[in-house]
Design a protein around this motif. Sequence first.
Motif, PDB file in Angstrom:
ATOM      1  N   ASN A  30       0.256 -18.915  -1.398  1.00 51.17           N
ATOM      2  CA  ASN A  30       0.234 -18.299  -0.073  1.00 51.17           C
ATOM      3  C   ASN A  30       1.483 -17.450   0.115  1.00 51.17           C
ATOM      4  O   ASN A  30       2.374 -17.787   0.891  1.00 51.17           O
ATOM      5  CB  ASN A  30       0.138 -19.374   1.013  1.00 51.17           C
ATOM      6  N   PRO A  31       1.584 -16.317  -0.598  1.00 46.80           N
ATOM      7  CA  PRO A  31       2.793 -15.490  -0.501  1.00 46.80           C
ATOM      8  C   PRO A  31       2.869 -14.791   0.841  1.00 46.80           C
ATOM      9  O   PRO A  31       1.875 -14.591   1.538  1.00 46.80           O
ATOM     10  CB  PRO A  31       2.609 -14.490  -1.639  1.00 46.80           C
ATOM     11  N   ILE A  32       4.086 -14.409   1.207  1.00 50.50           N
ATOM     12  CA  ILE A  32       4.323 -13.617   2.413  1.00 50.50           C
ATOM     13  C   ILE A  32       4.380 -12.155   1.994  1.00 50.50           C
ATOM     14  O   ILE A  32       5.284 -11.743   1.274  1.00 50.50           O
ATOM     15  CB  ILE A  32       5.631 -14.032   3.108  1.00 50.50           C
ATOM     16  N   LEU A  33       3.410 -11.370   2.463  1.00 46.72           N
ATOM     17  CA  LEU A  33       3.354  -9.962   2.106  1.00 46.72           C
ATOM     18  C   LEU A  33       3.891  -9.112   3.247  1.00 46.72           C
ATOM     19  O   LEU A  33       3.791  -9.481   4.418  1.00 46.72           O
ATOM     20  CB  LEU A  33       1.920  -9.559   1.782  1.00 46.72           C
ATOM     21  N   SER A  34       4.420  -7.973   2.892  1.00 49.60           N
ATOM     22  CA  SER A  34       4.961  -7.060   3.906  1.00 49.60           C
ATOM     23  C   SER A  34       4.758  -5.631   3.459  1.00 49.60           C
ATOM     24  O   SER A  34       4.446  -5.363   2.290  1.00 49.60           O
ATOM     25  CB  SER A  34       6.449  -7.337   4.142  1.00 49.60           C
ATOM     26  N   GLY A  35       4.944  -4.699   4.367  1.00 55.98           N
ATOM     27  CA  GLY A  35       4.923  -3.294   4.013  1.00 55.98           C
ATOM     28  C   GLY A  35       6.247  -2.860   3.418  1.00 55.98           C
ATOM     29  O   GLY A  35       7.264  -3.546   3.531  1.00 55.98           O
ATOM     30  N   SER A 169       7.056   6.097   4.326  1.00 52.74           N
ATOM     31  CA  SER A 169       6.258   5.645   3.189  1.00 52.74           C
ATOM     32  C   SER A 169       4.984   6.482   3.103  1.00 52.74           C
ATOM     33  O   SER A 169       4.138   6.447   4.005  1.00 52.74           O
ATOM     34  CB  SER A 169       5.908   4.157   3.353  1.00 52.74           C
ATOM     35  N   ASP A 170       4.844   7.232   2.028  1.00 55.14           N
ATOM     36  CA  ASP A 170       3.685   8.105   1.824  1.00 55.14           C
ATOM     37  C   ASP A 170       2.940   7.607   0.586  1.00 55.14           C
ATOM     38  O   ASP A 170       3.305   7.915  -0.543  1.00 55.14           O
ATOM     39  CB  ASP A 170       4.139   9.552   1.635  1.00 55.14           C
ATOM     40  N   LEU A 171       1.886   6.811   0.807  1.00 55.75           N
ATOM     41  CA  LEU A 171       1.178   6.175  -0.297  1.00 55.75           C
ATOM     42  C   LEU A 171      -0.237   6.690  -0.493  1.00 55.75           C
ATOM     43  O   LEU A 171      -0.783   6.601  -1.582  1.00 55.75           O
ATOM     44  CB  LEU A 171       1.115   4.652  -0.083  1.00 55.75           C
ATOM     45  N   ALA A 172      -0.892   7.171   0.552  1.00 54.54           N
ATOM     46  CA  ALA A 172      -2.289   7.564   0.432  1.00 54.54           C
ATOM     47  C   ALA A 172      -2.610   8.638   1.460  1.00 54.54           C
ATOM     48  O   ALA A 172      -1.834   8.922   2.371  1.00 54.54           O
ATOM     49  CB  ALA A 172      -3.191   6.345   0.634  1.00 54.54           C
ATOM     50  N   TRP A 173      -3.831   9.219   1.323  1.00 55.82           N
ATOM     51  CA  TRP A 173      -4.223  10.327   2.194  1.00 55.82           C
ATOM     52  C   TRP A 173      -5.737  10.419   2.228  1.00 55.82           C
ATOM     53  O   TRP A 173      -6.432  10.044   1.282  1.00 55.82           O
ATOM     54  CB  TRP A 173      -3.649  11.623   1.650  1.00 55.82           C
ATOM     55  N   ASP A 177      -7.679  12.551   7.950  1.00 56.94           N
ATOM     56  CA  ASP A 177      -6.504  11.908   8.536  1.00 56.94           C
ATOM     57  C   ASP A 177      -6.719  10.441   8.891  1.00 56.94           C
ATOM     58  O   ASP A 177      -6.008   9.884   9.718  1.00 56.94           O
ATOM     59  CB  ASP A 177      -6.018  12.652   9.791  1.00 56.94           C
ATOM     60  N   ALA A 178      -7.727   9.794   8.288  1.00 57.46           N
ATOM     61  CA  ALA A 178      -7.921   8.364   8.527  1.00 57.46           C
ATOM     62  C   ALA A 178      -6.773   7.560   7.929  1.00 57.46           C
ATOM     63  O   ALA A 178      -6.438   6.482   8.407  1.00 57.46           O
ATOM     64  CB  ALA A 178      -9.252   7.896   7.943  1.00 57.46           C
ATOM     65  N   ILE A 179      -6.172   8.082   6.870  1.00 57.95           N
ATOM     66  CA  ILE A 179      -5.010   7.451   6.260  1.00 57.95           C
ATOM     67  C   ILE A 179      -3.857   8.448   6.318  1.00 57.95           C
ATOM     68  O   ILE A 179      -4.030   9.624   5.991  1.00 57.95           O
ATOM     69  CB  ILE A 179      -5.291   7.048   4.802  1.00 57.95           C
ATOM     70  N   SER A 180      -2.714   7.999   6.741  1.00 59.94           N
ATOM     71  CA  SER A 180      -1.571   8.890   6.922  1.00 59.94           C
ATOM     72  C   SER A 180      -0.297   8.205   6.446  1.00 59.94           C
ATOM     73  O   SER A 180      -0.262   6.985   6.293  1.00 59.94           O
ATOM     74  CB  SER A 180      -1.432   9.268   8.399  1.00 59.94           C
ATOM     75  N   PRO A 181       0.761   8.959   6.201  1.00 61.53           N
ATOM     76  CA  PRO A 181       2.046   8.335   5.873  1.00 61.53           C
ATOM     77  C   PRO A 181       2.526   7.443   7.011  1.00 61.53           C
ATOM     78  O   PRO A 181       2.249   7.705   8.183  1.00 61.53           O
ATOM     79  CB  PRO A 181       2.980   9.532   5.671  1.00 61.53           C
ATOM     80  N   GLY A 182       3.232   6.388   6.659  1.00 58.77           N
ATOM     81  CA  GLY A 182       3.778   5.488   7.664  1.00 58.77           C
ATOM     82  C   GLY A 182       5.279   5.668   7.812  1.00 58.77           C
ATOM     83  O   GLY A 182       5.967   6.072   6.875  1.00 58.77           O
ATOM     84  N   ILE A 219       4.948  -1.038  10.443  1.00 59.58           N
ATOM     85  CA  ILE A 219       4.585   0.240   9.850  1.00 59.58           C
ATOM     86  C   ILE A 219       3.075   0.296   9.691  1.00 59.58           C
ATOM     87  O   ILE A 219       2.428  -0.709   9.393  1.00 59.58           O
ATOM     88  CB  ILE A 219       5.308   0.450   8.499  1.00 59.58           C
ATOM     89  N   SER A 220       2.498   1.476   9.944  1.00 55.71           N
ATOM     90  CA  SER A 220       1.051   1.653   9.889  1.00 55.71           C
ATOM     91  C   SER A 220       0.706   2.849   9.019  1.00 55.71           C
ATOM     92  O   SER A 220       1.419   3.849   9.014  1.00 55.71           O
ATOM     93  CB  SER A 220       0.490   1.858  11.306  1.00 55.71           C
ATOM     94  N   TYR A 221      -0.418   2.720   8.285  1.00 54.63           N
ATOM     95  CA  TYR A 221      -0.899   3.809   7.431  1.00 54.63           C
ATOM     96  C   TYR A 221      -2.214   4.394   7.939  1.00 54.63           C
ATOM     97  O   TYR A 221      -2.836   5.194   7.241  1.00 54.63           O
ATOM     98  CB  TYR A 221      -1.083   3.303   5.994  1.00 54.63           C
ATOM     99  N   ASP A 222      -2.647   3.970   9.141  1.00 51.09           N
ATOM    100  CA  ASP A 222      -3.908   4.486   9.695  1.00 51.09           C
ATOM    101  C   ASP A 222      -3.746   4.862  11.164  1.00 51.09           C
ATOM    102  O   ASP A 222      -4.590   4.541  11.995  1.00 51.09           O
ATOM    103  CB  ASP A 222      -5.041   3.470   9.514  1.00 51.09           C
ATOM    104  N   ASN A 223      -2.618   5.521  11.456  1.00 50.06           N
ATOM    105  CA  ASN A 223      -2.348   6.021  12.807  1.00 50.06           C
ATOM    106  C   ASN A 223      -2.335   4.924  13.861  1.00 50.06           C
ATOM    107  O   ASN A 223      -2.782   5.112  15.000  1.00 50.06           O
ATOM    108  CB  ASN A 223      -3.366   7.093  13.185  1.00 50.06           C
ATOM    109  N   GLY A 224      -1.853   3.739  13.488  1.00 50.88           N
ATOM    110  CA  GLY A 224      -1.666   2.665  14.449  1.00 50.88           C
ATOM    111  C   GLY A 224      -2.829   1.714  14.598  1.00 50.88           C
ATOM    112  O   GLY A 224      -2.722   0.726  15.333  1.00 50.88           O
TER     113      GLY A 224
END
Length: 400
Positions: A30-35, A169-173, A177-182, A219-224
Motif C-alpha cells: 500500500n504505497p503512498i503515491l504523489s504527483g 509538470s508537462d507529461l501529456a497532452w 485540452d482534456a489533458i494539460s500541464p500541471g 497539482i492537476s493534469y486535467d484542468n482541475g
Amino acid sequence: MKKYFVTTVVLFICVVLVHAQKSKDKERFNPILSGVPSLSIAPDARGGGMGDIGVATEPDVYSQFWNPAKYAFMADRAGFSLSYTPWLRKLVNDINLVYLTGFWKLGNEDQHAMSASLRYFSLGEVLVKQSEIDPGYTISPYELAADFGYSLKLSENFSVGTALRYIYSDLAWSEDDAISPGWAVAADIAGYYNKYVVTGSSESLLSLGFNISNIGSKISYDNGANSVFLPTNLRLGGCFLFPVSDYNTFAFNFDLNKLLVPTPPDYDNLPGFENMTEDEKTEAKLKAKLDYQNISPISGIFQSFSDAPGGFKEELEEVMWSVGAEYGYNEQFFLRGGYFHESQNKGNRKYFSLGAGFKMNVFRLDAAYLISTAQQNPLDQTLRFSLSFNLDGIKELLGK
C-alpha cells in the motif's frame, strides 16, 4: 478524436517506481503515491553518497534541497553548484535530473543568507503513435521546479530557513485540452542546530536538523477535474562529527523521512464490506475515492500520521530511514558510504551507496554510486556527479 500520450504516462509510471516498487506481499502492498515524484530525488552526489542524507550534515552549497536553514552557518560568502543524476539508466539513456543551486550571505554579520535552485527533470524523448502503421512523432515531457530560500541565524547555535517553490509538470497532452500541464506552488520550513561538545581531548560537532518540504497546493493534469498531492515530506536527522587527528575527521549521520501525504484507503477491504452486495461495494469504493480526492493538502498533512489502514504498525512502515558516514582528510579529500531503507510494503527501496569528493579553494567535485539490494531501483549501478564553485576562492584566484 482525442490523442493521449499513453507512452508518456507509461514512462511516468516508471518514474513513480521510486515510490512504488513491486512487493512480494501484494495483499499488504500500500504505497503512498504523489504527483511530481521527481521532487523527492536527492539531487547532489554528496548526500547521495551517504544513503540520501543531508538534513543535519555540515552546511554546504547543496543545502537547498536538504535544509535551507544550514546556509546561515556557511563559512563561505557565496557559491553555486551543478549536479547531474542519470535515471533508469539500465532501460534508457535520456532520462536525467539536472540541478543548479547557489547561495550568498547578506551583510557583514553573517546572520542572513539567500539561496536559489533550479531543478529540471527530463523524461527523454517519447514516441507518440496513433496506430502501428503511424510513423508517429516525438515529444519531450519534463518536470521543472524553481525556488528561492532565506535563512536566518537566531542564535550562535540555531538557525531557521524557508524556501518558496514554483512547480511545473508537462507529461501529456490531448488536442481538445482534456489533458494539460500541471503547476503548483509550495514552501519549505526548516531548522538547524549545531553545538561543539568536548569529547576526550578534542571538540566534536553535534548537529540536528529538520525540514518540512513541499507544503503547498495539489497539482492537476486535467484542468482541475482531478488533483493529486505533492510529495510533502518531513525529514529529521542528526550528525556527529569528530576529529581523529589534526588532518582526519569522521562524521556519522542519520535521517528519518515520512511523506506527509494521506495513505490511500484499502479499497478492497473497506469497513462493512462483508455485509454489502456487489453494487453496494462498488458505491462504497467510489465514495471512498471521492473522499480521498477531496482531502485538502493541510488536512492531509495531519491526517497522514494516523490514517494507515493497518494501524500503528503500518504508520511505522511509512517511515524511511538512512544512515551514512563521511571520512575527511585535511578538508580536501572525502570518502562516503551509506544505506537507505524503505519498507517493502511502501515502495521497497533498499540500497547501499558509495561516494567520494575532492575540494579545493575554487571548486569541489563529488561523485556517488548506488548499489540496490531490492529489485527495480531506477538509480541502481549509476554514477552521479556534482560540481560546485566557491566565489570567494575565484576572487582570490583572480587577485580581486
